[in-house]
Design a protein around this motif. Structure first.
Motif, PDB file in Angstrom:
ATOM      1  N   THR A 164       0.828  -1.198   0.000  1.00  0.00           N
ATOM      2  CA  THR A 164       0.000   0.000   0.000  1.00  0.00           C
ATOM      3  C   THR A 164       0.867   1.254   0.000  1.00  0.00           C
ATOM      4  OG1 THR A 164      -1.703  -1.155   1.252  1.00  0.00           O
ATOM      5  CG2 THR A 164      -1.802   1.244   1.256  1.00  0.00           C
ATOM      6  N   LYS A 191      -3.149  12.643   3.823  1.00  0.00           N
ATOM      7  CA  LYS A 191      -4.484  12.076   4.004  1.00  0.00           C
ATOM      8  C   LYS A 191      -4.602  11.387   5.367  1.00  0.00           C
ATOM      9  CE  LYS A 191      -5.501  11.344  -0.923  1.00  0.00           C
ATOM     10  NZ  LYS A 191      -4.201  11.791  -1.489  1.00  0.00           N
ATOM     11  N   GLN A 237     -13.166  14.320  -0.105  1.00  0.00           N
ATOM     12  CA  GLN A 237     -12.493  13.741  -1.272  1.00  0.00           C
ATOM     13  C   GLN A 237     -11.189  13.071  -0.876  1.00  0.00           C
ATOM     14  OE1 GLN A 237     -13.740  13.621  -4.392  1.00  0.00           O
ATOM     15  NE2 GLN A 237     -11.996  12.340  -4.933  1.00  0.00           N
ATOM     16  N   THR A 287     -11.971   9.794   0.825  1.00  0.00           N
ATOM     17  CA  THR A 287     -12.436   8.817  -0.169  1.00  0.00           C
ATOM     18  C   THR A 287     -11.253   8.227  -0.923  1.00  0.00           C
ATOM     19  OG1 THR A 287     -14.556   9.964  -0.435  1.00  0.00           O
ATOM     20  CG2 THR A 287     -13.859   8.499  -2.225  1.00  0.00           C
ATOM     21  N   ASN A 288     -10.302   9.097  -1.313  1.00  0.00           N
ATOM     22  CA  ASN A 288      -9.108   8.631  -2.015  1.00  0.00           C
ATOM     23  C   ASN A 288      -8.245   7.741  -1.116  1.00  0.00           C
ATOM     24  OD1 ASN A 288      -9.853  10.021  -4.302  1.00  0.00           O
ATOM     25  ND2 ASN A 288      -8.615  11.827  -3.836  1.00  0.00           N
ATOM     26  N   ALA A 347      -9.308   5.811   1.343  1.00  0.00           N
ATOM     27  CA  ALA A 347      -9.975   4.514   1.441  1.00  0.00           C
ATOM     28  C   ALA A 347      -9.715   3.675   0.193  1.00  0.00           C
ATOM     29  CB  ALA A 347     -11.477   4.720   1.645  1.00  0.00           C
ATOM     30  N   ARG A 348      -9.685   4.340  -0.956  1.00  0.00           N
ATOM     31  CA  ARG A 348      -9.414   3.627  -2.198  1.00  0.00           C
ATOM     32  C   ARG A 348      -7.967   3.110  -2.221  1.00  0.00           C
ATOM     33  NH1 ARG A 348     -10.485   7.547  -5.496  1.00  0.00           N
ATOM     34  NH2 ARG A 348     -12.730   7.100  -5.497  1.00  0.00           N
ATOM     35  N   GLN A 349      -7.054   3.930  -1.698  1.00  0.00           N
ATOM     36  CA  GLN A 349      -5.643   3.531  -1.693  1.00  0.00           C
ATOM     37  C   GLN A 349      -5.393   2.334  -0.777  1.00  0.00           C
ATOM     38  OE1 GLN A 349      -3.761   7.211  -0.560  1.00  0.00           O
ATOM     39  NE2 GLN A 349      -3.389   7.849  -2.667  1.00  0.00           N
ATOM     40  N   GLY A 400      -7.700   0.251   0.356  1.00  0.00           N
ATOM     41  CA  GLY A 400      -8.535  -0.878  -0.019  1.00  0.00           C
ATOM     42  C   GLY A 400      -9.545  -1.319   1.011  1.00  0.00           C
ATOM     43  N   PRO A 416     -12.999   0.287   3.608  1.00  0.00           N
ATOM     44  CA  PRO A 416     -13.825   1.460   3.949  1.00  0.00           C
ATOM     45  C   PRO A 416     -13.344   2.060   5.272  1.00  0.00           C
ATOM     46  CG  PRO A 416     -15.035  -0.573   4.354  1.00  0.00           C
ATOM     47  CD  PRO A 416     -13.771  -0.976   3.661  1.00  0.00           C
TER      48      PRO A 416
END
Length: 303
Positions: free
Chosen positions: A2, A8, A37, A40-41, A43-45, A47, A49
């Motif tokens: 990761t 962030k 935003q 959200t990014n 959480a995407r990075q 993987g 929630p």
């Protein structure tokens, strides 16, 4: 592996502290949409929630709290890296920002700064007078490097973000009008003043301290006048308008009133220095902390 984004992660940590996206945005000088935003990014990075809706608010998921546990270790190590790099680059020089409540400034901070100006003139200390409860919030937002507050308003001992150091146990004395019938009474106890008119703040730490000490002595103080500044409180005591509990840091320099030491059931407040965990290894910060401890030791000996 990761890819971790420190900016962030700091936003996520601030959300955990502040509780809402709006408060987080205000603390970090961002817009709420930018905070949302970024999370959200993140959480995407990673993987997983990180947030879940709870009415109009959001709450951290268990995965987010797991991330934060590791984040605190990372930020502490980065503080150490910053401190060591500053020491390497600046040696005995550096700037340290100190936040301190009003009564601590003249009796602790000023003597410490004066001593440092003689021994380490390359260290510049910038002092910011704050409310006791505000100091550690400024520390959390990185507006100060070292914060002085009272124990009830300092970071809790188990908080992984901060290091706490007890600087001083500050006894509370009673200020009486010079002609008060108990001004020269032997073996004065706080309970002897249960029927007196009291002067203390309407809210805040000193109101809590006064009420707590009196209640521990078996009575509820009758507040006759409200004031938060020691100049006003002592002026009213001198004029015979009431009595007041006064910290030794103040009573040692009081004039125009009779100050009595309580030998029994003496109430005490604790002055705490706090800094971000890991920052204590920085040479400039550690020297300022050492100077504050020396000033506190001398004050305790003098009183």
């Amino acid at each position: 592996m990761t890819e971790w984004d420190l900016k962030k992660l700091r936003i996520l940590r601030t959300l955990a502290d502040r509780g809402t996206v709006t408060a987080t945005a205000e603390a970090l000088h961002m817009t709420p949409s930018a905070v949302s935003q970024a999370l959200t990014n993140l959480a995407r990075q990673v993987g997983v929630p990180l947030l879940e809706a709870q009415g109009r608010r959001v709450r951290l998921t268990d995965a987010a709290r797991l991330v934060l546990r590791h984040t605190e270790t990372v930020f502490a190590q980065l503080e150490r890296a910053d401190a060591e790099l500053a020491g390497y680059l600046a040696g005995e020089a550096g700037e340290v920002r100190v936040g301190a409540f009003s009564t601590a400034v003249p009796v602790l901070v000023v003597p410490a700064v004066a001593a440092l100006r003689r021994s380490h003139p390359g260290i510049e200390v910038r002092v910011r007078e704050t409310e006791a409860a505000e100091s550690w919030e400024l520390l959390s937002t990185r507006d100060v490097d070292l914060a002085l507050s009272l124990a009830p308003h300092a970071p809790v001992g188990g908080d992984p973000r901060f290091t706490r150091v007890t600087l001083l146990e500050d006894p509370l004395d009673v200020a009486l009008p010079p002609d008060h019938p108990l001004a020269a009474a032997p073996d004065l106890r706080l309970a002897d003043l249960a029927a007196e008119r009291w002067i203390y703040g309407g809210s805040g730490p000193w109101s809590e301290i006064t009420r707590g000490a009196c209640e521990a002595a078996g009575f509820v103080p009758q507040r006759a006048h409200t004031a938060s500044g020691w100049t006003a409180i002592l002026a009213m005591v001198e004029a015979g308008m009431g009595v007041a509990l006064v910290p030794r840091m103040v009573s040692a320099r009081a004039s125009g009133v009779t100050v009595r030491v309580l030998d029994h059931d003496r109430p005490t407040r604790h002055v705490i220095a706090a800094l971000r965990r890991g920052a204590e290894s920085g040479p400039a910060v550690s020297r300022v902390l050492r100077a504050l401890r020396t000033a506190a030791e001398r004050l305790a000996q003098a009183s």
